[in-house]
Design an enzyme around this catalytic site. Structure first.
Site, PDB file in Angstrom:
ATOM      1  N   CYS A   1       0.846  -1.205   0.000  1.00 28.98           N
ATOM      2  CA  CYS A   1       0.000   0.000   0.000  1.00 28.98           C
ATOM      3  C   CYS A   1       0.882   1.255   0.000  1.00 28.98           C
ATOM      4  O   CYS A   1       1.768   1.389  -0.846  1.00 28.98           O
ATOM      5  CB  CYS A   1      -0.956  -0.051   1.186  1.00 28.98           C
ATOM      6  N   ILE A   2       0.703   2.166   0.948  1.00 27.19           N
ATOM      7  CA  ILE A   2       1.528   3.375   0.974  1.00 27.19           C
ATOM      8  C   ILE A   2       2.994   3.017   1.230  1.00 27.19           C
ATOM      9  O   ILE A   2       3.902   3.744   0.814  1.00 27.19           O
ATOM     10  CB  ILE A   2       1.014   4.383   2.047  1.00 27.19           C
TER      11      ILE A   2
END
Length: 611
Positions: free
Chosen positions: A339-340
Protein backbone atom coordinates in the site's frame (compact mmCIF):
# COMPACT_ATOMS: atom_id res chain seq x y z
CA UNK A 1 -20.67 -11.68 14.40
CA UNK A 2 -21.21 -14.30 17.06
CA UNK A 3 -24.46 -15.81 18.22
CA UNK A 4 -23.99 -15.55 21.96
CA UNK A 5 -26.93 -14.28 23.98
CA UNK A 6 -26.77 -10.84 25.53
CA UNK A 7 -24.93 -10.94 28.82
CA UNK A 8 -27.68 -8.94 30.56
CA UNK A 9 -30.09 -11.87 30.80
CA UNK A 10 -30.37 -15.53 29.96
CA UNK A 11 -33.45 -17.71 29.36
CA UNK A 12 -34.39 -19.50 32.55
CA UNK A 13 -32.82 -16.97 34.91
CA UNK A 14 -34.63 -16.61 38.23
CA UNK A 15 -36.23 -13.22 38.99
CA UNK A 16 -33.47 -12.29 41.46
CA UNK A 17 -30.79 -13.17 38.93
CA UNK A 18 -32.57 -11.18 36.22
CA UNK A 19 -32.83 -8.21 38.53
CA UNK A 20 -29.12 -8.42 39.32
CA UNK A 21 -28.17 -8.59 35.64
CA UNK A 22 -30.40 -5.65 34.76
CA UNK A 23 -28.93 -3.66 37.65
CA UNK A 24 -25.39 -4.40 36.43
CA UNK A 25 -26.31 -3.34 32.90
CA UNK A 26 -27.93 -0.13 34.13
CA UNK A 27 -24.83 0.65 36.19
CA UNK A 28 -22.59 0.15 33.15
CA UNK A 29 -24.98 2.22 31.06
CA UNK A 30 -24.81 5.08 33.54
CA UNK A 31 -21.02 4.92 33.71
CA UNK A 32 -20.66 4.74 29.93
CA UNK A 33 -23.05 7.64 29.43
CA UNK A 34 -21.11 9.74 31.92
CA UNK A 35 -17.78 9.02 30.20
CA UNK A 36 -19.25 9.71 26.76
CA UNK A 37 -20.70 13.02 27.93
CA UNK A 38 -17.45 14.01 29.63
CA UNK A 39 -15.50 13.19 26.47
CA UNK A 40 -17.86 15.27 24.37
CA UNK A 41 -17.54 18.23 26.77
CA UNK A 42 -13.74 18.00 26.62
CA UNK A 43 -13.88 17.88 22.84
CA UNK A 44 -16.09 20.96 22.79
CA UNK A 45 -13.80 22.77 25.25
CA UNK A 46 -10.84 22.41 22.90
CA UNK A 47 -12.97 23.36 19.90
CA UNK A 48 -12.54 19.97 18.23
CA UNK A 49 -15.62 19.38 16.09
CA UNK A 50 -13.75 17.62 13.31
CA UNK A 51 -15.18 14.49 11.72
CA UNK A 52 -14.21 12.67 8.56
CA UNK A 53 -15.85 12.79 6.11
CA UNK A 54 -16.94 16.39 6.41
CA UNK A 55 -20.70 16.49 7.19
CA UNK A 56 -20.96 19.72 5.20
CA UNK A 57 -19.80 17.90 2.06
CA UNK A 58 -22.40 15.18 2.59
CA UNK A 59 -25.14 17.76 3.13
CA UNK A 60 -24.08 19.68 0.03
CA UNK A 61 -24.14 16.50 -2.06
CA UNK A 62 -27.64 15.52 -0.93
CA UNK A 63 -28.87 19.09 -1.50
CA UNK A 64 -27.47 18.97 -5.02
CA UNK A 65 -29.30 15.67 -5.57
CA UNK A 66 -32.60 17.22 -4.50
CA UNK A 67 -32.03 20.09 -6.90
CA UNK A 68 -31.37 17.69 -9.77
CA UNK A 69 -34.66 15.88 -9.15
CA UNK A 70 -36.49 19.24 -9.10
CA UNK A 71 -34.81 20.35 -12.33
CA UNK A 72 -35.66 17.07 -14.07
CA UNK A 73 -39.25 16.29 -13.04
CA UNK A 74 -39.81 13.96 -15.99
CA UNK A 75 -36.94 11.69 -14.95
CA UNK A 76 -38.11 11.81 -11.34
CA UNK A 77 -41.59 10.78 -12.49
CA UNK A 78 -40.16 7.88 -14.52
CA UNK A 79 -38.29 6.62 -11.48
CA UNK A 80 -41.48 6.82 -9.41
CA UNK A 81 -43.47 4.96 -12.05
CA UNK A 82 -40.92 2.16 -12.25
CA UNK A 83 -40.88 1.97 -8.45
CA UNK A 84 -44.66 1.72 -8.19
CA UNK A 85 -44.74 -0.93 -10.90
CA UNK A 86 -42.27 -2.92 -8.87
CA UNK A 87 -44.37 -2.43 -5.72
CA UNK A 88 -47.47 -3.62 -7.58
CA UNK A 89 -45.73 -6.80 -8.71
CA UNK A 90 -44.37 -7.40 -5.21
CA UNK A 91 -47.82 -6.90 -3.66
CA UNK A 92 -49.40 -9.26 -6.19
CA UNK A 93 -46.79 -11.94 -5.48
CA UNK A 94 -47.18 -11.51 -1.74
CA UNK A 95 -50.96 -11.79 -1.95
CA UNK A 96 -50.69 -14.97 -4.02
CA UNK A 97 -48.30 -16.48 -1.48
CA UNK A 98 -50.68 -15.47 1.33
CA UNK A 99 -53.43 -17.56 -0.24
CA UNK A 100 -51.12 -20.45 -1.05
CA UNK A 101 -50.86 -19.75 -4.75
CA UNK A 102 -47.69 -19.82 -6.82
CA UNK A 103 -46.57 -16.20 -7.34
CA UNK A 104 -46.31 -14.67 -10.79
CA UNK A 105 -42.82 -14.44 -12.28
CA UNK A 106 -41.00 -11.55 -10.65
CA UNK A 107 -37.96 -9.57 -11.75
CA UNK A 108 -34.59 -11.07 -10.84
CA UNK A 109 -34.03 -10.19 -7.16
CA UNK A 110 -31.19 -7.96 -6.06
CA UNK A 111 -28.12 -9.71 -4.63
CA UNK A 112 -28.80 -10.80 -1.06
CA UNK A 113 -27.50 -8.44 1.60
CA UNK A 114 -25.78 -10.20 4.50
CA UNK A 115 -27.88 -8.09 6.85
CA UNK A 116 -30.89 -10.11 5.67
CA UNK A 117 -29.35 -13.55 6.11
CA UNK A 118 -31.55 -14.59 9.08
CA UNK A 119 -34.32 -17.15 8.47
CA UNK A 120 -36.96 -14.69 9.65
CA UNK A 121 -36.47 -12.60 6.52
CA UNK A 122 -37.56 -15.52 4.34
CA UNK A 123 -39.90 -17.57 6.50
CA UNK A 124 -42.09 -14.68 7.63
CA UNK A 125 -44.18 -13.34 4.75
CA UNK A 126 -44.30 -9.78 6.11
CA UNK A 127 -40.56 -9.47 6.63
CA UNK A 128 -39.82 -11.12 3.29
CA UNK A 129 -42.04 -8.52 1.62
CA UNK A 130 -40.36 -5.75 3.63
CA UNK A 131 -36.93 -6.95 2.58
CA UNK A 132 -37.90 -7.13 -1.07
CA UNK A 133 -39.56 -3.70 -0.90
CA UNK A 134 -36.38 -2.21 0.51
CA UNK A 135 -34.15 -3.86 -2.07
CA UNK A 136 -36.49 -2.73 -4.85
CA UNK A 137 -36.50 0.82 -3.47
CA UNK A 138 -32.70 0.86 -3.16
CA UNK A 139 -32.26 -0.40 -6.71
CA UNK A 140 -34.64 2.15 -8.24
CA UNK A 141 -33.36 4.97 -6.03
CA UNK A 142 -29.75 4.46 -7.03
CA UNK A 143 -30.73 4.03 -10.68
CA UNK A 144 -32.65 7.31 -10.53
CA UNK A 145 -29.76 9.08 -8.80
CA UNK A 146 -27.42 7.91 -11.55
CA UNK A 147 -29.76 9.17 -14.26
CA UNK A 148 -30.49 12.62 -12.83
CA UNK A 149 -26.80 13.36 -12.12
CA UNK A 150 -25.58 12.74 -15.67
CA UNK A 151 -25.09 16.49 -16.29
CA UNK A 152 -23.02 17.10 -13.15
CA UNK A 153 -19.23 17.23 -13.34
CA UNK A 154 -17.45 14.03 -12.37
CA UNK A 155 -16.33 15.05 -8.87
CA UNK A 156 -19.77 16.28 -7.83
CA UNK A 157 -21.50 13.25 -9.32
CA UNK A 158 -19.22 10.87 -7.42
CA UNK A 159 -20.08 12.57 -4.12
CA UNK A 160 -23.81 12.67 -4.83
CA UNK A 161 -23.97 8.97 -5.72
CA UNK A 162 -21.78 7.99 -2.76
CA UNK A 163 -23.89 9.79 -0.16
CA UNK A 164 -27.10 8.62 -1.82
CA UNK A 165 -25.88 5.05 -1.26
CA UNK A 166 -25.00 5.89 2.35
CA UNK A 167 -28.52 7.23 2.90
CA UNK A 168 -30.07 4.10 1.45
CA UNK A 169 -27.82 1.84 3.54
CA UNK A 170 -28.87 3.74 6.67
CA UNK A 171 -32.59 3.28 5.92
CA UNK A 172 -32.45 -0.52 5.60
CA UNK A 173 -35.19 -2.16 7.73
CA UNK A 174 -32.56 -4.41 9.29
CA UNK A 175 -31.17 -1.34 11.09
CA UNK A 176 -34.29 -0.78 13.21
CA UNK A 177 -35.47 -2.85 16.16
CA UNK A 178 -39.14 -2.93 15.10
CA UNK A 179 -38.46 -4.04 11.51
CA UNK A 180 -35.78 -6.67 12.10
CA UNK A 181 -37.25 -10.12 12.91
CA UNK A 182 -34.05 -11.33 14.55
CA UNK A 183 -34.04 -8.34 16.91
CA UNK A 184 -37.74 -8.80 17.70
CA UNK A 185 -37.16 -12.47 18.52
CA UNK A 186 -34.18 -11.61 20.76
CA UNK A 187 -36.18 -8.90 22.53
CA UNK A 188 -39.03 -11.28 23.32
CA UNK A 189 -36.66 -14.06 24.38
CA UNK A 190 -34.59 -11.88 26.74
CA UNK A 191 -37.28 -9.54 27.98
CA UNK A 192 -35.59 -6.58 26.31
CA UNK A 193 -32.18 -7.32 27.80
CA UNK A 194 -30.62 -7.25 24.34
CA UNK A 195 -31.67 -3.62 23.85
CA UNK A 196 -30.43 -2.66 27.30
CA UNK A 197 -27.09 -4.34 26.64
CA UNK A 198 -27.03 -2.66 23.23
CA UNK A 199 -27.38 0.72 24.89
CA UNK A 200 -24.48 -0.20 27.19
CA UNK A 201 -22.37 -1.12 24.16
CA UNK A 202 -23.35 2.12 22.41
CA UNK A 203 -22.42 4.31 25.38
CA UNK A 204 -19.10 2.53 25.82
CA UNK A 205 -18.29 3.05 22.13
CA UNK A 206 -19.20 6.74 22.45
CA UNK A 207 -17.00 6.99 25.53
CA UNK A 208 -14.04 5.45 23.65
CA UNK A 209 -14.56 8.04 20.93
CA UNK A 210 -14.83 10.99 23.35
CA UNK A 211 -18.41 11.61 22.36
CA UNK A 212 -17.98 10.41 18.75
CA UNK A 213 -18.93 6.88 17.80
CA UNK A 214 -16.09 4.34 17.58
CA UNK A 215 -17.77 1.04 16.78
CA UNK A 216 -16.13 -1.98 18.33
CA UNK A 217 -15.49 -4.46 15.52
CA UNK A 218 -13.59 -7.21 17.33
CA UNK A 219 -13.39 -8.64 20.82
CA UNK A 220 -9.89 -7.55 21.83
CA UNK A 221 -9.99 -9.69 24.98
CA UNK A 222 -9.36 -12.81 22.91
CA UNK A 223 -6.39 -11.41 20.99
CA UNK A 224 -3.07 -10.05 22.22
CA UNK A 225 0.00 -8.98 20.31
CA UNK A 226 2.87 -11.34 20.91
CA UNK A 227 0.64 -14.09 22.33
CA UNK A 228 -1.77 -15.22 19.63
CA UNK A 229 -1.29 -12.57 16.98
CA UNK A 230 2.04 -11.24 15.61
CA UNK A 231 3.83 -14.19 17.20
CA UNK A 232 6.47 -15.03 14.58
CA UNK A 233 9.73 -15.30 16.61
CA UNK A 234 12.13 -12.41 16.07
CA UNK A 235 13.96 -9.50 17.65
CA UNK A 236 13.92 -5.74 17.36
CA UNK A 237 17.52 -5.05 16.35
CA UNK A 238 17.37 -1.30 15.68
CA UNK A 239 15.14 1.65 16.46
CA UNK A 240 15.03 5.39 15.94
CA UNK A 241 12.32 7.96 16.59
CA UNK A 242 10.38 6.88 13.48
CA UNK A 243 10.61 3.09 13.33
CA UNK A 244 11.78 -0.16 14.82
CA UNK A 245 13.45 -2.77 12.61
CA UNK A 246 12.56 -6.40 13.32
CA UNK A 247 14.65 -9.36 12.16
CA UNK A 248 12.91 -12.72 12.37
CA UNK A 249 14.55 -15.88 13.62
CA UNK A 250 15.30 -18.47 10.93
CA UNK A 251 13.20 -21.62 10.59
CA UNK A 252 15.53 -23.42 8.16
CA UNK A 253 19.18 -24.44 8.29
CA UNK A 254 20.03 -22.46 5.15
CA UNK A 255 18.46 -19.26 3.82
CA UNK A 256 18.44 -17.16 0.67
CA UNK A 257 21.64 -15.14 0.40
CA UNK A 258 19.73 -11.94 -0.29
CA UNK A 259 17.68 -10.83 2.74
CA UNK A 260 14.10 -9.58 2.38
CA UNK A 261 13.05 -6.16 3.73
CA UNK A 262 9.30 -5.49 4.06
CA UNK A 263 8.08 -1.87 4.05
CA UNK A 264 4.52 -1.91 5.44
CA UNK A 265 1.98 0.93 5.40
CA UNK A 266 1.90 3.34 8.31
CA UNK A 267 -1.79 4.12 7.87
CA UNK A 268 -2.24 0.82 9.73
CA UNK A 269 0.26 -1.49 11.40
CA UNK A 270 2.70 -4.03 10.00
CA UNK A 271 1.16 -7.08 11.63
CA UNK A 272 -1.43 -7.36 8.87
CA UNK A 273 1.40 -9.49 7.46
CA UNK A 274 1.77 -11.40 10.75
CA UNK A 275 -1.73 -12.22 11.94
CA UNK A 276 -2.45 -15.61 13.51
CA UNK A 277 0.21 -18.18 12.55
CA UNK A 278 -2.03 -19.82 9.95
CA UNK A 279 -2.48 -16.49 8.13
CA UNK A 280 0.96 -14.93 8.62
CA UNK A 281 2.81 -14.02 5.43
CA UNK A 282 5.93 -13.25 7.47
CA UNK A 283 5.95 -16.68 9.16
CA UNK A 284 5.42 -18.35 5.78
CA UNK A 285 8.30 -16.37 4.21
CA UNK A 286 10.61 -17.35 7.07
CA UNK A 287 9.60 -21.00 6.66
CA UNK A 288 10.43 -20.71 2.96
CA UNK A 289 14.03 -19.97 3.89
CA UNK A 290 14.19 -16.18 3.75
CA UNK A 291 15.89 -13.83 6.19
CA UNK A 292 13.00 -11.44 6.81
CA UNK A 293 13.22 -7.89 8.14
CA UNK A 294 10.18 -5.66 8.63
CA UNK A 295 9.78 -2.01 9.58
CA UNK A 296 7.43 -1.29 12.49
CA UNK A 297 6.48 2.37 12.20
CA UNK A 298 5.92 4.60 15.21
CA UNK A 299 2.37 5.73 16.01
CA UNK A 300 3.01 9.48 15.97
CA UNK A 301 1.52 12.22 18.13
CA UNK A 302 1.77 16.04 18.07
CA UNK A 303 5.57 15.88 18.48
CA UNK A 304 5.77 14.45 14.96
CA UNK A 305 3.82 17.27 13.28
CA UNK A 306 6.78 18.34 11.13
CA UNK A 307 7.82 14.83 10.06
CA UNK A 308 7.81 14.79 6.27
CA UNK A 309 7.46 12.12 3.61
CA UNK A 310 11.20 12.61 3.12
CA UNK A 311 11.80 11.46 6.70
CA UNK A 312 10.01 8.19 6.08
CA UNK A 313 12.45 7.71 3.19
CA UNK A 314 15.70 8.71 4.92
CA UNK A 315 15.03 7.56 8.49
CA UNK A 316 12.80 4.70 7.38
CA UNK A 317 13.57 2.74 4.22
CA UNK A 318 17.12 3.95 3.59
CA UNK A 319 18.16 3.54 7.22
CA UNK A 320 16.59 0.08 7.37
CA UNK A 321 18.57 -0.91 4.26
CA UNK A 322 21.78 0.31 5.91
CA UNK A 323 21.12 -1.84 8.97
CA UNK A 324 20.15 -4.91 6.92
CA UNK A 325 23.42 -4.63 4.97
CA UNK A 326 25.52 -4.36 8.13
CA UNK A 327 23.74 -7.21 9.91
CA UNK A 328 23.84 -9.67 6.99
CA UNK A 329 27.02 -8.52 5.26
CA UNK A 330 25.17 -8.63 1.93
CA UNK A 331 25.56 -5.90 -0.67
CA UNK A 332 22.09 -6.42 -2.20
CA UNK A 333 18.63 -7.27 -0.88
CA UNK A 334 15.08 -7.96 -2.04
CA UNK A 335 12.19 -5.77 -0.91
CA UNK A 336 8.39 -5.72 -0.51
CA UNK A 337 6.19 -2.64 -0.15
CA UNK A 338 2.51 -2.79 0.84
CA UNK A 339 0.00 0.00 0.00
CA UNK A 340 1.53 3.38 0.97
CA UNK A 341 4.61 1.40 2.01
CA UNK A 342 4.90 0.40 -1.64
CA UNK A 343 4.53 4.02 -2.71
CA UNK A 344 7.39 4.89 -0.35
CA UNK A 345 9.46 1.96 -1.59
CA UNK A 346 9.07 3.03 -5.23
CA UNK A 347 10.03 6.58 -4.28
CA UNK A 348 13.08 5.21 -2.44
CA UNK A 349 14.11 3.19 -5.49
CA UNK A 350 13.86 6.28 -7.70
CA UNK A 351 15.88 8.25 -5.13
CA UNK A 352 18.54 5.53 -5.17
CA UNK A 353 18.54 5.42 -8.99
CA UNK A 354 19.27 9.15 -9.03
CA UNK A 355 22.28 8.58 -6.75
CA UNK A 356 23.57 5.39 -8.35
CA UNK A 357 22.67 3.28 -5.31
CA UNK A 358 22.17 -0.28 -6.61
CA UNK A 359 21.76 -2.26 -3.40
CA UNK A 360 18.10 -3.22 -4.04
CA UNK A 361 18.05 -6.20 -6.36
CA UNK A 362 14.25 -6.65 -6.69
CA UNK A 363 11.04 -5.06 -5.46
CA UNK A 364 7.56 -6.50 -4.93
CA UNK A 365 4.54 -4.24 -4.56
CA UNK A 366 1.35 -5.33 -2.78
CA UNK A 367 -1.76 -3.31 -3.80
CA UNK A 368 0.37 -0.22 -4.41
CA UNK A 369 -0.63 2.99 -6.18
CA UNK A 370 2.03 4.82 -8.18
CA UNK A 371 -0.42 6.34 -10.67
CA UNK A 372 -3.13 8.17 -8.72
CA UNK A 373 -5.16 9.34 -11.70
CA UNK A 374 -8.01 6.97 -10.79
CA UNK A 375 -8.23 6.03 -7.12
CA UNK A 376 -11.67 4.44 -7.08
CA UNK A 377 -14.16 5.11 -4.26
CA UNK A 378 -11.58 7.05 -2.22
CA UNK A 379 -11.91 9.95 -4.64
CA UNK A 380 -15.09 10.96 -2.82
CA UNK A 381 -12.86 12.20 0.04
CA UNK A 382 -10.19 13.87 -2.10
CA UNK A 383 -10.59 17.43 -3.37
CA UNK A 384 -9.18 20.85 -2.52
CA UNK A 385 -12.02 21.69 -0.14
CA UNK A 386 -11.74 18.50 1.89
CA UNK A 387 -7.95 18.54 2.01
CA UNK A 388 -8.05 22.11 3.36
CA UNK A 389 -10.61 20.92 5.93
CA UNK A 390 -8.19 18.18 7.08
CA UNK A 391 -5.22 20.56 7.05
CA UNK A 392 -7.01 23.05 9.31
CA UNK A 393 -7.66 20.27 11.81
CA UNK A 394 -4.10 18.96 11.59
CA UNK A 395 -2.72 22.46 12.21
CA UNK A 396 -4.40 22.33 15.63
CA UNK A 397 -3.60 18.71 16.53
CA UNK A 398 -0.34 18.11 14.66
CA UNK A 399 -1.67 14.89 13.15
CA UNK A 400 -4.74 13.24 11.68
CA UNK A 401 -6.29 10.72 14.04
CA UNK A 402 -6.35 7.16 12.80
CA UNK A 403 -9.96 6.77 13.90
CA UNK A 404 -11.06 9.41 11.40
CA UNK A 405 -9.33 7.55 8.57
CA UNK A 406 -10.90 4.29 9.76
CA UNK A 407 -14.35 5.86 9.73
CA UNK A 408 -13.86 7.02 6.16
CA UNK A 409 -12.60 3.61 5.00
CA UNK A 410 -15.48 1.87 6.80
CA UNK A 411 -17.99 3.99 4.87
CA UNK A 412 -16.72 2.44 1.66
CA UNK A 413 -18.21 -0.87 2.91
CA UNK A 414 -20.82 0.52 5.25
CA UNK A 415 -23.28 -2.38 5.04
CA UNK A 416 -20.70 -4.74 6.57
CA UNK A 417 -18.31 -2.51 8.52
CA UNK A 418 -20.87 -0.11 10.04
CA UNK A 419 -24.46 -1.31 9.89
CA UNK A 420 -23.62 -4.96 10.42
CA UNK A 421 -22.04 -4.01 13.75
CA UNK A 422 -24.89 -1.63 14.63
CA UNK A 423 -27.24 -4.60 14.36
CA UNK A 424 -24.97 -7.02 16.22
CA UNK A 425 -23.67 -4.71 18.95
CA UNK A 426 -26.55 -2.31 19.62
CA UNK A 427 -29.77 -4.07 18.56
CA UNK A 428 -28.89 -7.65 19.45
CA UNK A 429 -26.70 -6.59 22.38
CA UNK A 430 -23.90 -8.96 21.44
CA UNK A 431 -20.13 -8.62 21.60
CA UNK A 432 -18.30 -8.91 18.28
CA UNK A 433 -16.19 -12.00 17.73
CA UNK A 434 -12.43 -12.09 18.25
CA UNK A 435 -11.30 -11.85 14.62
CA UNK A 436 -7.65 -11.11 13.84
CA UNK A 437 -8.29 -9.10 10.69
CA UNK A 438 -10.94 -6.85 12.27
CA UNK A 439 -8.78 -6.50 15.38
CA UNK A 440 -6.04 -5.15 13.12
CA UNK A 441 -8.54 -2.97 11.23
CA UNK A 442 -9.54 -1.28 14.49
CA UNK A 443 -5.91 -0.72 15.54
CA UNK A 444 -5.42 2.46 13.54
CA UNK A 445 -2.52 4.92 13.58
CA UNK A 446 -2.12 8.66 13.41
CA UNK A 447 -0.69 10.48 10.38
CA UNK A 448 1.78 13.37 10.89
CA UNK A 449 0.47 16.72 9.66
CA UNK A 450 3.25 17.61 7.23
CA UNK A 451 3.56 14.12 5.74
CA UNK A 452 -0.20 13.67 5.34
CA UNK A 453 -0.67 17.03 3.63
CA UNK A 454 2.19 16.30 1.22
CA UNK A 455 0.89 12.82 0.46
CA UNK A 456 -2.70 13.93 -0.22
CA UNK A 457 -1.74 16.90 -2.36
CA UNK A 458 1.18 15.54 -4.36
CA UNK A 459 -0.05 11.99 -4.84
CA UNK A 460 -3.84 11.95 -4.73
CA UNK A 461 -4.79 15.46 -5.78
CA UNK A 462 -2.08 16.28 -8.34
CA UNK A 463 -0.69 12.81 -9.24
CA UNK A 464 2.83 14.23 -9.37
CA UNK A 465 4.59 10.97 -8.54
CA UNK A 466 3.62 9.72 -12.01
CA UNK A 467 5.45 12.67 -13.61
CA UNK A 468 9.23 12.38 -14.11
CA UNK A 469 10.69 14.90 -11.68
CA UNK A 470 7.20 15.79 -10.45
CA UNK A 471 8.27 15.66 -6.82
CA UNK A 472 11.62 15.88 -5.04
CA UNK A 473 12.48 13.88 -1.93
CA UNK A 474 15.60 14.21 0.20
CA UNK A 475 17.32 16.36 -2.42
CA UNK A 476 16.54 14.23 -5.48
CA UNK A 477 13.97 14.61 -8.23
CA UNK A 478 11.92 11.42 -8.33
CA UNK A 479 11.64 9.69 -11.71
CA UNK A 480 10.11 6.23 -11.51
CA UNK A 481 11.23 5.55 -15.07
CA UNK A 482 14.82 5.27 -13.81
CA UNK A 483 13.93 2.24 -11.68
CA UNK A 484 15.20 -0.68 -13.78
CA UNK A 485 15.33 -3.58 -11.34
CA UNK A 486 13.08 -6.69 -11.50
CA UNK A 487 9.65 -5.92 -10.02
CA UNK A 488 6.55 -7.94 -9.17
CA UNK A 489 3.14 -6.27 -8.72
CA UNK A 490 0.29 -7.90 -6.80
CA UNK A 491 -3.12 -6.26 -7.18
CA UNK A 492 -6.53 -7.57 -6.15
CA UNK A 493 -9.71 -7.73 -8.15
CA UNK A 494 -12.14 -6.10 -5.69
CA UNK A 495 -9.76 -3.59 -4.11
CA UNK A 496 -11.64 -0.41 -3.09
CA UNK A 497 -8.47 1.29 -1.77
CA UNK A 498 -6.06 0.67 -4.68
CA UNK A 499 -8.08 -0.32 -7.78
CA UNK A 500 -6.23 -3.00 -9.71
CA UNK A 501 -6.38 -1.06 -12.98
CA UNK A 502 -4.54 1.83 -11.29
CA UNK A 503 -1.95 -0.55 -9.83
CA UNK A 504 -1.50 -1.94 -13.34
CA UNK A 505 -0.93 1.54 -14.80
CA UNK A 506 1.61 2.22 -12.06
CA UNK A 507 3.59 -0.84 -13.11
CA UNK A 508 4.12 0.81 -16.51
CA UNK A 509 5.79 3.83 -14.91
CA UNK A 510 8.93 1.88 -14.06
CA UNK A 511 11.82 1.61 -16.47
CA UNK A 512 11.73 -2.17 -16.76
CA UNK A 513 8.80 -4.43 -17.59
CA UNK A 514 7.20 -5.69 -14.39
CA UNK A 515 5.59 -9.00 -13.56
CA UNK A 516 1.91 -8.43 -12.78
CA UNK A 517 -0.44 -10.72 -10.85
CA UNK A 518 -4.12 -10.15 -10.07
CA UNK A 519 -5.45 -11.85 -6.95
CA UNK A 520 -9.06 -12.37 -6.01
CA UNK A 521 -10.99 -10.54 -3.27
CA UNK A 522 -9.92 -7.14 -1.94
CA UNK A 523 -7.18 -4.95 -0.49
CA UNK A 524 -6.53 -7.16 2.55
CA UNK A 525 -8.11 -10.58 2.04
CA UNK A 526 -6.67 -10.84 -1.47
CA UNK A 527 -3.15 -10.34 -0.12
CA UNK A 528 -3.55 -12.36 3.08
CA UNK A 529 -4.54 -15.53 1.23
CA UNK A 530 -2.26 -18.21 2.71
CA UNK A 531 -0.52 -20.90 0.74
CA UNK A 532 -2.73 -23.96 0.67
CA UNK A 533 -5.93 -21.91 0.79
CA UNK A 534 -8.46 -22.85 -1.91
CA UNK A 535 -10.02 -19.38 -1.83
CA UNK A 536 -10.06 -16.60 -4.42
CA UNK A 537 -7.43 -17.71 -6.93
CA UNK A 538 -5.33 -15.37 -9.07
CA UNK A 539 -4.60 -14.44 -12.70
CA UNK A 540 -1.31 -14.16 -14.55
CA UNK A 541 -0.19 -13.25 -18.07
CA UNK A 542 3.36 -12.81 -19.28
CA UNK A 543 2.86 -9.68 -21.40
CA UNK A 544 1.96 -6.23 -20.11
CA UNK A 545 -0.10 -4.34 -22.73
CA UNK A 546 -0.99 -0.73 -21.95
CA UNK A 547 -4.70 -1.48 -21.54
CA UNK A 548 -5.41 -3.38 -18.30
CA UNK A 549 -8.60 -4.86 -19.74
CA UNK A 550 -6.60 -6.40 -22.59
CA UNK A 551 -4.31 -7.96 -20.01
CA UNK A 552 -7.31 -9.32 -18.10
CA UNK A 553 -8.85 -10.81 -21.24
CA UNK A 554 -5.64 -12.73 -21.94
CA UNK A 555 -4.77 -13.71 -18.37
CA UNK A 556 -4.96 -17.28 -17.08
CA UNK A 557 -6.86 -18.05 -13.87
CA UNK A 558 -5.18 -20.26 -11.26
CA UNK A 559 -6.89 -21.70 -8.16
CA UNK A 560 -5.77 -21.00 -4.62
CA UNK A 561 -3.13 -18.71 -3.16
CA UNK A 562 -0.68 -16.63 -5.20
CA UNK A 563 2.03 -16.90 -2.51
CA UNK A 564 3.78 -19.96 -4.08
CA UNK A 565 3.76 -18.20 -7.47
CA UNK A 566 5.60 -15.25 -5.93
CA UNK A 567 8.01 -17.58 -4.12
CA UNK A 568 8.89 -19.22 -7.43
CA UNK A 569 9.70 -15.75 -8.81
CA UNK A 570 11.69 -14.54 -5.80
CA UNK A 571 13.78 -17.74 -5.81
CA UNK A 572 15.33 -16.54 -9.07
CA UNK A 573 16.55 -13.46 -7.18
CA UNK A 574 17.67 -15.23 -4.01
CA UNK A 575 21.39 -15.20 -4.88
CA UNK A 576 21.96 -18.76 -3.71
CA UNK A 577 21.97 -20.19 -0.18
CA UNK A 578 23.95 -19.40 2.98
CA UNK A 579 23.78 -20.68 6.59
CA UNK A 580 20.82 -19.35 8.54
CA UNK A 581 21.30 -16.00 10.29
CA UNK A 582 20.26 -15.32 13.86
CA UNK A 583 18.75 -11.88 14.57
CA UNK A 584 21.09 -9.00 15.33
CA UNK A 585 24.81 -9.11 15.76
CA UNK A 586 27.70 -7.42 17.50
CA UNK A 587 26.81 -3.96 16.22
CA UNK A 588 23.07 -4.46 16.54
CA UNK A 589 22.34 -6.58 19.60
CA UNK A 590 18.62 -7.40 20.06
CA UNK A 591 16.69 -4.68 21.88
CA UNK A 592 13.48 -6.59 22.62
CA UNK A 593 11.32 -9.44 21.36
CA UNK A 594 9.17 -9.06 18.27
CA UNK A 595 6.68 -7.54 17.60
CA UNK A 596 8.34 -4.74 19.56
CA UNK A 597 6.96 -1.83 21.56
CA UNK A 598 6.15 0.65 18.78
CA UNK A 599 3.39 -1.52 17.35
CA UNK A 600 1.73 -1.78 20.76
CA UNK A 601 1.01 1.96 20.95
CA UNK A 602 -2.68 2.45 20.23
CA UNK A 603 -4.41 5.69 19.26
CA UNK A 604 -5.28 6.47 22.88
CA UNK A 605 -1.74 5.92 24.16
CA UNK A 606 1.18 8.28 24.50
CA UNK A 607 4.18 7.79 22.22
CA UNK A 608 7.64 7.03 23.59
CA UNK A 609 10.15 7.60 20.76
CA UNK A 610 13.16 5.33 20.54
CA UNK A 611 16.73 6.47 20.80
Amino acid sequence: MNDQKPSSAKPGDQPDELARRYAEALERLSAGSSRAWQGWLERQARGDFFTLPDPAVAAKALTSLGQQFLLQPQRALEVQQQLWQGYATLWQNTTQRLFGEAPSPAPEPAPRDRRFKGKGWEENLFFDMLRQAYQLTAEQWLKGVHEVTEDLDHDERVKVEFYARQLMDALAPSNFATTNPEVIEATVRTGGANLLQGMVNLMEDLARGEGLLRIKQSDSAGLELGKNIAVTPGKVIYQNELMQLIQYAPATETVDRRPLLIVPPWINKFYILDLTPQRSFIRWAVEQGMTVFVIAWVNPDERYAEVAFDDYLTRGTLKAMDVVAEVTGEETLNTIGYCIGGTLLASTLAHQAARGDERVHSATFFTTLLDFSEVGPLEVFIDEEQIRYMEQHMEQRGYLEGTHLSNAFNLLQSADLIWGFVINNYLLGREPQAFDLLYWNSDSTRMPRRMQSFYLRNMYLENRLAEPGGISLAGEAIDLGKVRIPTFFVATEKDHIAPWQSCYRGAHLLGRRARFLLGGSGHIAGVINPAGSPKYGYRTYGHLPKDPERWLASATHHPGSWWPEWRHWIERHAGGQVPAREPGGERFPPIEEAPGSYVRVRVDDAVTPGG
